[in-house]
Write a protein that holds these residues in place. Structure first.
Motif, mmCIF file in Angstrom:
data_model
loop_
_atom_site.group_PDB
_atom_site.id
_atom_site.type_symbol
_atom_site.label_atom_id
_atom_site.label_comp_id
_atom_site.label_asym_id
_atom_site.label_seq_id
_atom_site.Cartn_x
_atom_site.Cartn_y
_atom_site.Cartn_z
ATOM 1 N N ASN A 75 19.694 31.892 -14.434
ATOM 2 C CA ASN A 75 20.029 33.152 -13.765
ATOM 3 C C ASN A 75 18.764 33.799 -13.211
ATOM 4 O O ASN A 75 17.876 34.215 -13.958
ATOM 5 C CB ASN A 75 20.748 34.087 -14.742
ATOM 6 N N TYR A 76 18.707 33.887 -11.895
ATOM 7 C CA TYR A 76 17.557 34.448 -11.190
ATOM 8 C C TYR A 76 17.280 35.874 -11.627
ATOM 9 O O TYR A 76 16.129 36.288 -11.759
ATOM 10 C CB TYR A 76 17.863 34.425 -9.690
ATOM 11 N N SER A 111 16.077 29.768 -11.381
ATOM 12 C CA SER A 111 17.396 29.797 -10.750
ATOM 13 C C SER A 111 18.132 28.512 -11.074
ATOM 14 O O SER A 111 17.580 27.623 -11.711
ATOM 15 C CB SER A 111 17.286 29.998 -9.241
ATOM 16 N N ASN A 112 19.393 28.442 -10.652
ATOM 17 C CA ASN A 112 20.105 27.186 -10.903
ATOM 18 C C ASN A 112 19.652 26.130 -9.901
ATOM 19 O O ASN A 112 18.991 26.424 -8.907
ATOM 20 C CB ASN A 112 21.622 27.411 -10.916
ATOM 21 N N ASN A 115 20.524 26.578 -6.083
ATOM 22 C CA ASN A 115 19.730 27.624 -5.431
ATOM 23 C C ASN A 115 18.305 27.128 -5.188
ATOM 24 O O ASN A 115 17.728 27.373 -4.122
ATOM 25 C CB ASN A 115 19.687 28.890 -6.301
ATOM 26 N N VAL A 154 21.920 36.083 -4.503
ATOM 27 C CA VAL A 154 22.157 35.895 -5.930
ATOM 28 C C VAL A 154 23.303 36.756 -6.462
ATOM 29 O O VAL A 154 23.868 36.457 -7.516
ATOM 30 C CB VAL A 154 20.881 36.150 -6.772
ATOM 31 N N GLY A 158 23.809 37.450 -10.556
ATOM 32 C CA GLY A 158 23.110 36.169 -10.427
ATOM 33 C C GLY A 158 24.038 35.000 -10.191
ATOM 34 O O GLY A 158 23.592 33.867 -10.046
ATOM 35 N N MET A 313 10.923 27.959 -5.234
ATOM 36 C CA MET A 313 11.356 29.273 -5.731
ATOM 37 C C MET A 313 10.133 30.163 -5.991
ATOM 38 O O MET A 313 10.137 31.350 -5.668
ATOM 39 C CB MET A 313 12.130 29.124 -7.049
#
Lengths: 319, 319
Positions: A75-76, A111-112, A115, A154, A158, A313
């Motif tokens: 989760n960003y 992030s996932n 993403n 997001v 998120g 990222m």
């Protein structure tokens, strides 16, 4: 000293780490097993050791300015890996806080995977010129990363960019998310296998796929069969593209992107999947859609894509 | 002097204009007929006259710092009204350039009605606290405006936020966009009438709606019938909410907003439409959706909403 960031990709089996320049060059890399279904601390300690070893190899040559992590359910917004069932670390693992405390890098971001792949494509890949695009990663499921005005979407919690769970067949195939008929049950590696099974059930046309146990069947098997002219396999690609193209048009009603970037195993089939997808987009195109949305295959090197995405990222947050 | 902006809402019959403060107070207003199917110049000249007269009434009291226009097919990116079939002004009318030249306001901005409504809700209405929400305007069609991180999503070509054309029933009802089964053919005032007709065709249950010519039937008739316990009308609201709730969940997979704001005639039915919508969202909720997305009815005064939305576009660009 040239600047680098640390990219960490946490997969279900292995964790890949690498130090990456702004140009996308991986100057050092390493890996460590992803210790699942254990106390997260055990895994984190092993990860720290692997990073420290790799840091040593570039010491004095590069300046480390940040770290990015791609992880399932990363989760960003809060920097936690949340409820990642396959990892088995519980509800919420604050990996970013732990990483910051351990290494003190100025920027640490999570992030996932999908993403991270989208940001990787924007920073290092074929989407450098696009401010608006959607990345679809076709694997066991279908992940997505959405870029609008150069920014990753997001959402409030998120959890934006879960386009694998768009409804494409109301009341259709069961999905792990509890809903029926989600996109990823049709347009992913496993979705394609389900389609092939359905077609084998529907008719009695001979197919080499009938000689592969369903549990062992992969999208690569379907690709190989298609290349040999197998009609079940060809029909599977056709149907996959039809659903994917229609879903892409639904995505276009949302953000009207310049391009859709496809990534993952099934996209290695090239025109087998691209042609029916683009045909379906044309057939389902709405009159107001003046923009000819490009559908392209990711330019990121598959073997390094995950590390590049994670590193991207960090570069993206730094800039 | 207090600052105001000019809000212009171009409807199919009338154009409403008003000067609006940052607090959403309309300090002067006027209207002029929308001259359709004519040379755009004729209409524009009449519009200029109406604006000049209204300007006079606030002269010396307010400082005009911008103008916003809401119009069918108004394109934010190029300031042109494009292919608005109902207005009949041709392919592309550069209304923003013409307005700038005529009045010299520092900021002039155009968008379609639904985008203007979304920005209006963010600046003046119930969405002031939301950085991420989606506005759905239910009328003849279903329009939408998407806000992500406090910004209106316009997409590559200005055509983002056309969620009325999400596929909800593959192969379903004919849509003006050339596709089949789009959301607006089910969840709009006209969509509800189509649903009522379908239900009257399906069974022979008595209904007051059977005494209204289909060409004359409105969503208000269905609401009145529902209040009297008419089962065709009640079933129509139920079905409308089921489809709307499922479509909203699809929207959540995209941007994971804090709220969905509903606006327009059918939403005056309150719980008749809200209850089945929220129930359907719950029934179709994906496991990863941790955010409880609120569904609320617009707080904007219906009579002034269009001017407020147009004015809000200008205030938003100024800030």
């Amino acid at each position: 000293m040239e600047k680098v960031v640390l990219g960490i990709d946490i997969g279900g089996t292995n964790t890949e780490i690498g130090f990456v320049t702004r140009d996308g060059k991986v100057v050092a890399k390493n890996h460590t097993p992803t210790l699942t279904n254990t106390d997260f601390k055990h895994y984190f300690n092993a990860l720290v050791k692997a990073i420290r070893r790799t840091e040593q190899s570039i010491k004095g040559k590069y300046d480390i300015v940040g770290a990015g992590i791609g992880a399932p359910n990363g989760n960003y917004l809060n920097g936690c890996i949340e409820n990642a069932v396959n990892l088995g670390w519980g509800d919420k693992v604050p990996i970013i806080d732990m990483l910051k405390e351990e290494f003190g890098y100025p920027v640490c971001v999570l992030s996932n995977d999908a993403n991270a792949a989208a940001v990787g494509e924007m920073i290092f890949g074929g989407a450098k010129d696009f401010g608006n695009f959607i990345m679809l990663t076709l694997g066991t499921g279908l992940g997505s990363g959405i870029i609008i005005n150069g920014q990753l979407v997001v959402g409030t919690d998120g959890n934006a960019g879960e386009l694998g769970h768009l409804t494409v067949v109301p009341g259709g195939r069961e999905c792990g998310c509890g809903h029926l008929g989600c996109l990823e049950n049709y347009c992913s590696a496993t979705g394609m296998v389900r389609t092939a099974l359905e077609f084998m059930a529907y008719n009695k046309v001979p197919s080499v796929l009938r000689d592969i146990k369903p549990a062992d069947m992969t999208s690569k098997d379907i690709y190989d069969a298609a290349q040999a002219g197998d009609s079940i396999a060809l029909d599977t690609f056709q149907y996959t593209g039809e659903i994917l193209g229609s879903a892409i048009n639904d995505m276009i009603t949302f953000s009207s992107p310049e391009a859709i970037v496809l990534f993952g195993g099934p996209t290695k089939a090239g025109d087998y999947i691209l042609t029916p997808t683009v045909e379906s987009m044309k057939a389902n195109k709405r009159k107001f859609m003046t923009n000819d949305v490009k559908v392209i295959i990711s330019e990121l090197d598959g073997a390094q894509a995950a590390i590049l995405g994670a590193a991207a990222m960090a570069w993206n947050d730094i800039e």
